[in-house]
Each structure stands twice: as structure tokens, then as C-alpha cells.
Design an enzyme around this catalytic site. Structure first.
Site, PDB file in Angstrom:
ATOM      1  CB  SER A   1       1.296  -5.576  -9.545  1.00  0.00           C
ATOM      2  OG  SER A   1       0.681  -4.771  -8.469  1.00  0.00           O
TER       3      SER A   1
ATOM      4  CG  HIS B   1      -3.675   0.039  -6.828  1.00  0.00           C
ATOM      5  ND1 HIS B   1      -3.092   0.179  -5.537  1.00  0.00           N
ATOM      6  CD2 HIS B   1      -2.769  -1.068  -6.099  1.00  0.00           C
ATOM      7  CE1 HIS B   1      -3.575  -0.228  -4.755  1.00  0.00           C
ATOM      8  NE2 HIS B   1      -3.626  -0.810  -5.217  1.00  0.00           N
TER       9      HIS B   1
ATOM     10  CD  GLU C   1      -2.389   3.834  -4.824  1.00  0.00           C
ATOM     11  OE1 GLU C   1      -3.278   3.651  -5.324  1.00  0.00           O
ATOM     12  OE2 GLU C   1      -1.522   3.450  -4.856  1.00  0.00           O
TER      13      GLU C   1
ATOM     14  NE  ARG D   1      -4.588  -1.053   0.319  1.00  0.00           N
ATOM     15  CZ  ARG D   1      -5.030  -1.692  -0.587  1.00  0.00           C
ATOM     16  NH1 ARG D   1      -3.440  -2.569  -1.581  1.00  0.00           N
ATOM     17  NH2 ARG D   1      -5.789  -2.416  -0.360  1.00  0.00           N
TER      18      ARG D   1
END
Lengths: 322, 322
Positions: B280, B278, B259, B230
Site C-alpha cells: 500500500s 504489503h 507474509e 502489521r
């Protein structure tokens, strides 16, 4: 006294560890233009400048040469008739590049699967764009060439959950590194389900130009081609066409034909293509590893012991590997 | 009749396989602004929009909720007091993202080791420049977070010959995936020999801001930081400083704070930094895998069977993993 000739070039380092060779031999450091003059009387030759093709012309002056060591995995520049037909023992950099090159292949595979080039462009433009990428697990690879480099590559791919088939001079089932090995001569029959076609083959009469339009046409349009063997195994124009018209989805090329690739060559700008300068094996410390491997061979040779493996020049590779 | 509320958002797909949920329940599809109105009477809640933080405000209207499933690995947005203190069972997307995210980490590691960004620049400029890259084998990684994602990452790293140490809430020797596990509270003692520091930790009170200036200062200047846990586990300003002044050699970031990263944020242009949005875990078919996992949980819940694992909200993760 034993005479060792070392063929080098101005851009090659001269490792200090080689100094001790002088204890056992007269050492002649030469470059391409003085090789012919140095060979008479030489017992052994180290091709430290392993890209050189100078030996073929100079070879007739070799009157007592019994061993040639190439500080490279590929030995295609040594496969000229006089040497092939001679009794000279040939060794190569067997094993030294396996891990580095296998890592390079996985790096290319992951850059394609994770759409890394596109991510870099988005980053450059400061764009936060969430999108899907690919999983490598569950895909299928065909590795042409089942020598040390091909095998290490297969092992890494399998660690990711890739099904890996090998292609070699003889088909066979049951192998430690490949789910099976097919006969390279029948490559076409096995291409339709391949996600990653990997050239890890030595350059031989059988592999020269083998990656051609017909091979690319039989791959799925989603397939990528990764080449770390020799550039001349691929027909460059055919590859360029396959990339340009979408016959295949991409290529990662550490070896190309010609090398160096000229600045104006269209392959540089082919879509979905990653090109590096024949460097996949050249990881930090590689020169030391090559030097150390030669010294280990040298000690065996001086002691009259056999080498752990030798190159079959007629085949074009170390036979025990395949 | 059982009532299932599904929190979604306009950009989320509504998989057709969810239609069969209607056989066993009344299904209420809602978005953030209608969640509070839908919760009264609801027995179960699927956080299909797993980034939403709407539940905390809406939660007081939940009068019979007994199960919340988050379609994500991280559950930090569910760790508000009323839910933590409740008897509601919480499950998450345990395992679904492990392989995809581990592959992403290896992709980042290989891009750094093989100097891929530089190679792309050379290719763009049509420059054939042979140079040394790095071998991954023999390097050392410290993976913070020993859940499913950290473990899968460790396994892939070990396949490359990387020595992988884990960091978790309790130190221990002898582990299937890590050469040893250290106590995250003593991270600083273990950083001086780390080549790859990998954040695969859940966001908890203990991990919030843990990757800070002191951590980066204790790493070798050749180390790279890879973050897929995170974003808020990292102090962004500290990371930016460490990258800018060469305290560390690079960062691969799939999660950042904030984000989405705003277009003007200096992190976009930090040296030796790879940033993705974000994503992956979002590999082709991921939505189907998340939907299928929920349906499997749903069938167990309807049958009154226990879930294979649940989240300990107080800890912030699935305890069986660590």
C-alpha cells in the site's frame, strides 16, 4: 381540489410517506400508458419513474399543469419543446445524489490508481506479488459540469491533493471548489495534462456526443475517463476505440449509451474498463431521500412559497449551480 | 573517515543519488550474510532492505554504530533488546508512506461501500443490474494507531463525512484529526458502533495479536476490518473465522500473518476479503522518496544537526506522532 399525478412504474416502490399527500390533493398514481388520461385537470406531476420518456407524448392533454418535479438529477427527458416553451415550473432531485455519486467517482479513481482489478486477479490465483501502484495526490482532474455533483466530486478529489479544474458554459477564475473553470467549448485546449477526465455534465445540445475521438486523442495515454453524467454525452464507438488502442488508459462508466448496455456489446469487455448499471446515486435510503425531498417541495407549493431552486429547462440544469 | 553500511538485498534498487554519499564516507553495500563482517567500524547503518531481520544476529559486531535508519515506517524488526538498550539513534521513513497508505484505505472502504467486486462480476457476465450500494458519509470509523498514517487516513475519511475516532496508548479529547482518541487498552468498549475498524498501529507488545476473536465479536456484523499496520497485530485464525461465519462483513488486508501469504492459505479465499501484498505504501517514485529522505537525514547527521524526529524503540514508534 388540487390534483397531483404521480408517474410510476411496476418496479418503483410507493413510499408510505406519500400517503399524506392525500390530505391536500387528489392523488393519481399512473403508469406510462395511463399518463395521458390522468393529466387533464392535474395541477402537479411527480415523475417518480424518472427514466420515463412518456411525458412528451402525453403532454398535450395537460390543461392546467403548473409544476413538474423529476425525482432525478438529470432532466434531459423533460427537455421537449412543448414543455420548454411552457410556463410550467420544473424542479429536480437537486443535491440528493451529490455525495453518493462523488464517492463513486473517487472509488473508480482509487481502483485505477491502486490497480485493484489486478490485485483481485492475483488474490484469486493466490499469488503474493508486491508491485507499485499510483498515488492520487498530485494528479490533475478536469471535471466537466460544475453542478452539485461535479462540485462535490471536486471537493473530494481536492481532499486527496488533486488539482481540479472545472469546465462549464462560461470560463472564470476563482472558485470555491475548482482551481479555475474553463469554457467547455474550448475543452480541447486543456486536455493534454489531464489525468482524470470526469463527465458530470447534464445532457444538453452542447454536451451530446462531446466526449469523442478528438477529446480522447488529446488526453495523455495515461489518462482515465470517468462518466457519471449521461451516457449520450459520450460517443460510445469513439470511447471503445480509444480504450482498445491505448489512446487512453481506462474508463469508469456508470452511464453508457445505450442503456441498458446489451449483453453482447463490446464495451463490456473493453480493456481497463469498469462498468456499472447507472447506480452511482442509488445508495441505501435513496428512495426515502427522494420522497422526502418531494414532500418538502410539496409543502412549499401547497403553501404558495417559492422552491429553493428550479430547473432552467432551456439550459438543461439548475442555473444557480453553475 | 566515517563509515556507512547499507544493508540491501538482490531485489532492491540502488538509487544513483546514493553515489554522493561517497563524498562524505566510506560506503559499504552489504547483504544479510555479510552484515556482521561490515559492522565493525561502521558509524551509521541504513536498513535499505527494511524487511530484513539480519541486524539482531549481526549487532554484537557493531563497535561504534551511532545511527540506524530504517527505510520503512514500521521498526518492529529493530526492537531487539541489544539495540533497544543501546545508545544508537534510530530514525525511520516517517511521513513517506502516509498519503499512499491513506489512499489505499479509502480505496478499500469505497470498494466495499460501492460493492465493486460484485460489479466486476456482473460486468464480466455482461449483466446490467441496477442495485443499491452504500454511502460512506455518515458512517463511523475507529482508527487504531494515531501516527502519521493513521492521521492521514482519518483526514481523508473525514473529508467523506465519516466520524473518525482514534485509538492510542492514552485517551484524550480534542484532536485535530480525530473526534476523540480512546485508550487502545479499552478498545472493546468502543466497537459496537464501528463501521470501519482500521489497523494503522505499529507492532509492539501491546498490539501483537490485539485484533482477535473478542474484538471481531464486539463489532457489528456489518463492520469491515482494514489492516495496513502489521500482520502480526491480527490473529489470523480468529479473523478467518470471523469472516467465514459472518461475524464481520469483510476485510481489506495489505498486511497479513504470515507474509508472504502461502498459496494454499485459506485466507486467500475468505468471503468478502481483499488481500494485497504489503504494497500500500509502494506508489510510483517511492524508492526515490525513501532515498531522498535518507539523504536529507544524512546531511543533517554529517553536519551534526539533530534529526526532525527519532524513533523511541522502547515504545516502537516516533513519539511525537501520537
Amino acid at each position: 381540489m388540487t390534483i397531483l399525478t404521480i408517474l410510476t412504474s411496476p418496479d418503483k416502490p410507493r413510499p408510505a410517506v406519500f400517503d399524506r399527500l392525500g390530505d391536500d390533493a387528489e392523488v393519481r398514481w399512473v403508469e406510462a400508458d395511463t399518463l395521458a388520461a390522468a393529466l387533464p385537470g392535474s395541477d402537479a406531476l411527480l415523475m417518480w419513474d424518472f427514466f420515463s420518456t412518456a411525458l412528451e407524448d402525453a403532454f398535450p392533454t395537460a390543461d392546467r399543469l403548473s409544476w413538474v418535479h423529476a425525482a432525478s438529477a438529470g432532466v434531459d427527458s423533460l427537455r421537449f419543446r412543448r414543455l420548454v416553451d411552457s410556463d410550467v415550473t420544473v424542479t429536480n432531485a437537486h443535491g440528493v445524489f451529490d455525495q453518493a455519486i462523488a464517492e463513486y467517482v473517487l472509488g473508480v479513481v482509487l481502483m485505477f490508481a491502486k490497480r485493484s482489478v489486478e490485485s483481485l486477479e492475483l488474490q484469486r490465483d493466490h499469488v503474493w506479488h508486491r508491485r507499485e501502484t499510483e498515488t492520487v495526490a498530485g494528479t490533475r482532474a478536469l471535471v466537466v459540469g460544475t453542478g452539485g455533483i461535479g462540485r462535490r466530486t471536486a471537493r473530494l478529489l481536492r481532499a486527496f491533493g488533486v488539482d481540479v479544474v472545472g469546465a462549464a458554459t462560461h470560463a472564470r477564475a476563482g472558485d470555491a471548489d475548482f482551481s479555475r473553470i474553463i469554457d467547455s467549448a474550448h475543452l480541447g485546449e486543456h486536455l493534454s495534462s489531464v489525468d482524470w477526465l470526469i463527465n458530470a455534465a447534464p445532457l444538453t445540445d452542447a454536451t451530446r456526443g462531446m466526449f469523442d475521438a478528438s477529446v480522447f486523442a488529446q488526453l495523455p495515454s495515461t489518462a482515465r475517463f470517468v462518466s457519471i453524467g449521461r451516457g449520450a454525452s459520450t460517443k460510445t464507438d469513439d470511447l471503445l476505440a480509444a480504450l482498445s488502442d491505448g489512446t487512453i488508459a481506462g474508463a469508469g462508466l456508470d452511464v453508457v449509451d445505450p442503456e441498458p448496455l446489451p449483453p453482447g456489446h463490446p464495451l463490456w469487455d473493453a480493456p481497463n474498463t469498469l462498468i456499472t448499471a447507472h447506480l452511482s446515486g442509488d445508495t441505501e435510503g435513496w428512495t426515502d431521500r427522494l420522497a422526502q425531498q418531494f414532500l418538502t417541495h410539496w409543502d412549499r407549493w401547497v403553501a404558495g412559497e417559492p422552491f429553493p431552486q428550479t430547473v432552467d429547462l432551456r439550459a438543461g440544469y439548475v442555473p444557480s449551480e453553475t
